[in-house]
Design an enzyme around this catalytic site. Structure first.
Site, PDB file in Angstrom:
ATOM      1  N   HIS A 139       0.864  -1.174   0.000  1.00 38.17           N
ATOM      2  CA  HIS A 139       0.000   0.000   0.000  1.00 38.17           C
ATOM      3  C   HIS A 139       0.906   1.231   0.000  1.00 38.17           C
ATOM      4  O   HIS A 139       1.748   1.394   0.885  1.00 38.17           O
ATOM      5  CB  HIS A 139      -0.890  -0.032   1.242  1.00 38.17           C
ATOM      6  CG  HIS A 139      -1.870   1.080   1.333  1.00 38.17           C
ATOM      7  ND1 HIS A 139      -3.084   1.069   0.680  1.00 38.17           N
ATOM      8  CD2 HIS A 139      -1.827   2.259   2.016  1.00 38.17           C
ATOM      9  CE1 HIS A 139      -3.752   2.182   0.966  1.00 38.17           C
ATOM     10  NE2 HIS A 139      -3.005   2.921   1.763  1.00 38.17           N
ATOM     11  N   ASP A 166       1.087   5.292  -0.039  1.00 40.44           N
ATOM     12  CA  ASP A 166       0.325   6.503   0.266  1.00 40.44           C
ATOM     13  C   ASP A 166       0.973   7.722  -0.373  1.00 40.44           C
ATOM     14  O   ASP A 166       2.039   8.162   0.048  1.00 40.44           O
ATOM     15  CB  ASP A 166       0.264   6.705   1.785  1.00 40.44           C
ATOM     16  CG  ASP A 166      -0.594   5.650   2.463  1.00 40.44           C
ATOM     17  OD1 ASP A 166      -1.783   5.555   2.120  1.00 40.44           O
ATOM     18  OD2 ASP A 166      -0.076   4.923   3.329  1.00 40.44           O
ATOM     19  N   MET A 225       0.693  11.658  -0.987  1.00 38.11           N
ATOM     20  CA  MET A 225       0.018  12.841  -0.404  1.00 38.11           C
ATOM     21  C   MET A 225       0.588  14.110  -1.024  1.00 38.11           C
ATOM     22  O   MET A 225       1.789  14.176  -1.296  1.00 38.11           O
ATOM     23  CB  MET A 225       0.265  12.892   1.105  1.00 38.11           C
ATOM     24  CG  MET A 225      -0.188  11.658   1.846  1.00 38.11           C
ATOM     25  SD  MET A 225       0.128  11.841   3.616  1.00 38.11           S
ATOM     26  CE  MET A 225      -0.286  10.189   4.191  1.00 38.11           C
ATOM     27  N   HIS A 274      -2.633   4.600  -3.098  1.00 39.53           N
ATOM     28  CA  HIS A 274      -3.677   5.381  -2.439  1.00 39.53           C
ATOM     29  C   HIS A 274      -3.362   6.854  -2.628  1.00 39.53           C
ATOM     30  O   HIS A 274      -2.471   7.402  -1.986  1.00 39.53           O
ATOM     31  CB  HIS A 274      -3.707   4.980  -0.947  1.00 39.53           C
ATOM     32  CG  HIS A 274      -4.687   5.756  -0.142  1.00 39.53           C
ATOM     33  ND1 HIS A 274      -4.701   5.727   1.249  1.00 39.53           N
ATOM     34  CD2 HIS A 274      -5.708   6.580  -0.503  1.00 39.53           C
ATOM     35  CE1 HIS A 274      -5.683   6.496   1.684  1.00 39.53           C
ATOM     36  NE2 HIS A 274      -6.289   7.042   0.656  1.00 39.53           N
ATOM     37  N   MET A 326      -3.871  10.393  -2.081  1.00 40.54           N
ATOM     38  CA  MET A 326      -4.465  11.452  -1.249  1.00 40.54           C
ATOM     39  C   MET A 326      -4.022  12.785  -1.830  1.00 40.54           C
ATOM     40  O   MET A 326      -3.271  13.551  -1.227  1.00 40.54           O
ATOM     41  CB  MET A 326      -4.014  11.269   0.207  1.00 40.54           C
ATOM     42  CG  MET A 326      -4.732  10.109   0.885  1.00 40.54           C
ATOM     43  SD  MET A 326      -3.926   9.573   2.401  1.00 40.54           S
ATOM     44  CE  MET A 326      -2.689   8.507   1.698  1.00 40.54           C
ATOM     45  N   MET A 370     -11.871   4.325   4.824  1.00 32.96           N
ATOM     46  CA  MET A 370     -10.857   4.867   5.737  1.00 32.96           C
ATOM     47  C   MET A 370     -11.329   4.729   7.180  1.00 32.96           C
ATOM     48  O   MET A 370     -12.455   5.102   7.516  1.00 32.96           O
ATOM     49  CB  MET A 370     -10.589   6.349   5.450  1.00 32.96           C
ATOM     50  CG  MET A 370      -9.865   6.661   4.150  1.00 32.96           C
ATOM     51  SD  MET A 370      -8.263   5.851   3.948  1.00 32.96           S
ATOM     52  CE  MET A 370      -7.326   6.526   5.335  1.00 32.96           C
ATOM     53  N   ASP A 385      -8.218   0.993   6.099  1.00 37.65           N
ATOM     54  CA  ASP A 385      -6.914   1.662   6.195  1.00 37.65           C
ATOM     55  C   ASP A 385      -6.923   2.655   7.349  1.00 37.65           C
ATOM     56  O   ASP A 385      -7.712   3.601   7.347  1.00 37.65           O
ATOM     57  CB  ASP A 385      -6.649   2.386   4.863  1.00 37.65           C
ATOM     58  CG  ASP A 385      -5.316   3.123   4.821  1.00 37.65           C
ATOM     59  OD1 ASP A 385      -4.478   2.936   5.721  1.00 37.65           O
ATOM     60  OD2 ASP A 385      -5.130   3.890   3.852  1.00 37.65           O
TER      61      ASP A 385
HETATM   62  C1  DX5 Z   1      -3.166   7.425   6.289  1.00 39.39           C
HETATM   63  C2  DX5 Z   1      -2.741   6.402   5.285  1.00 39.39           C
HETATM   64  C3  DX5 Z   1      -2.517   5.066   5.849  1.00 39.39           C
HETATM   65  C4  DX5 Z   1      -1.451   4.962   6.906  1.00 39.39           C
HETATM   66  C5  DX5 Z   1      -1.871   3.880   7.853  1.00 39.39           C
HETATM   67  O1  DX5 Z   1      -3.558   8.560   5.632  1.00 39.39           O
HETATM   68  O2  DX5 Z   1      -3.725   6.276   4.267  1.00 39.39           O
HETATM   69  O3  DX5 Z   1      -2.279   4.105   4.817  1.00 39.39           O
HETATM   70  O4  DX5 Z   1      -0.168   4.697   6.413  1.00 39.39           O
HETATM   71  O5  DX5 Z   1      -1.007   3.871   8.916  1.00 39.39           O
HETATM   72  P1  DX5 Z   1      -1.329   3.097  10.264  1.00 39.39           P
HETATM   73  O6  DX5 Z   1      -1.478   1.645   9.912  1.00 39.39           O
HETATM   74  O7  DX5 Z   1      -0.110   3.370  11.065  1.00 39.39           O
HETATM   75  O8  DX5 Z   1      -2.571   3.680  10.839  1.00 39.39           O
HETATM   76 ZN    ZN Z   2      -3.459   4.670   2.817  1.00 41.77          ZN
END
Ligand code: DX5
Ligand code: ZN
Length: 219
Positions: free
Chosen positions: A33, A35, A37, A66, A68, A137, A175
């Site tokens: 996964h 992320d 951002m 993912h 964001m 989420m 997630d």
């Molecule tokens: C948060 C991300 C998650 C994050 C989860 O915005 O989308 O994927 O990395 O991290 P944990 O498992 O530490 O909550």
């Molecule tokens: Zn994520």
């Protein structure tokens, strides 16, 4: 029954040793996964295409990206080139995701939709057929290490019900704040893909952490 999958979130990995961290767990997980951002859709910055392209060189794992970000549709070609597999975009960014879906599929990517904790399942309901995965989420997006929000469990359950009622083969992912304690609750709600950042990469033994999660959810 849908296959149970563990998706480690590299956000919690040591970025100076990212390749090693991924190689260490690669044989034990179904996907990674990732992320992305942009400091705009969420109040944080993480990583982008150059990092994805670099880690593609060390693994053949499926890359669940993912996004964001406020305009992930503008970077689909970069994502494909970097080695991404699934484009997961927020329904809050694309209330009608038909165009971005088309673009993703035409570029050879799988497509997924993400719903924030405050967004009702009705927002994605008309578009579930477009998805290979729906992500519910369980924290506000933007940061790892937050606590799981149990109030999203009923939404996950609603989502699984509508996927099954339509006879679709859509993965349901959760997630945020996933641990050995919270993952079983999500499993009971019908989730089959479990993202975990801190619980895996924050552990002294990430491989054992993956096994622990799998055991907790009976996968
Ligand atoms: C948060 C991300 C998650 C994050 C989860 O915005 O989308 O994927 O990395 O991290 P944990 O498992 O530490 O909550
Ligand atoms: Zn994520």
């Amino acid at each position: 029954m849908m296959t149970i999958k563990i998706a480690p979130s590299i956000l919690a990995a040591d970025f100076a040793r990212l390749g090693e961290e991924i190689i260490r767990i690669a044989d034990h997980v179904a996907m990674l996964h990732i992320d992305v951002m942009d400091g705009h859709f969420v109040p944080n910055l993480s990583l982008g295409y150059p990092v994805i392209a670099s880690i593609r060189k060390v693994t053949d794992l499926y890359f669940d990206c993912h996004m964001m970000t406020s305009n992930p549709d503008l970077y689909i070609d970069n994502l494909v080139e970097a080695g991404g597999n699934l484009l997961s975009v927020h329904i809050e960014v694309f209330p009608d995701p038909s165009a971005v879906h088309r673009k993703a599929i035409d570029s050879g990517l799988d497509f997924g939709l993400v719903v924030n904790p405050q967004t009702p399942i009705e927002a994605v309901e008309p578009f579930v057929e477009l998805c290979s995965q729906v992500l519910v989420m369980s924290v506000e997006p933007g940061f790892g290490g937050q606590s799981f929000m149990p109030e999203v469990l009923s939404k996950a359950e609603q989502c699984r019900t509508l996927i099954d009622r339509r006879g679709l083969e859509v993965d349901l992912q959760i997630d945020g704040g996933v641990t050995v304690d919270t993952a079983p609750q999500a499993r009971s709600a019908g989730v089959n893909v479990f993202v975990a950042g801190s619980a895996i990469f924050g552990s002294d033994d990430p491989v054992a952490a993956v096994a622990g999660l799998r055991k907790a959810i009976g996968g």
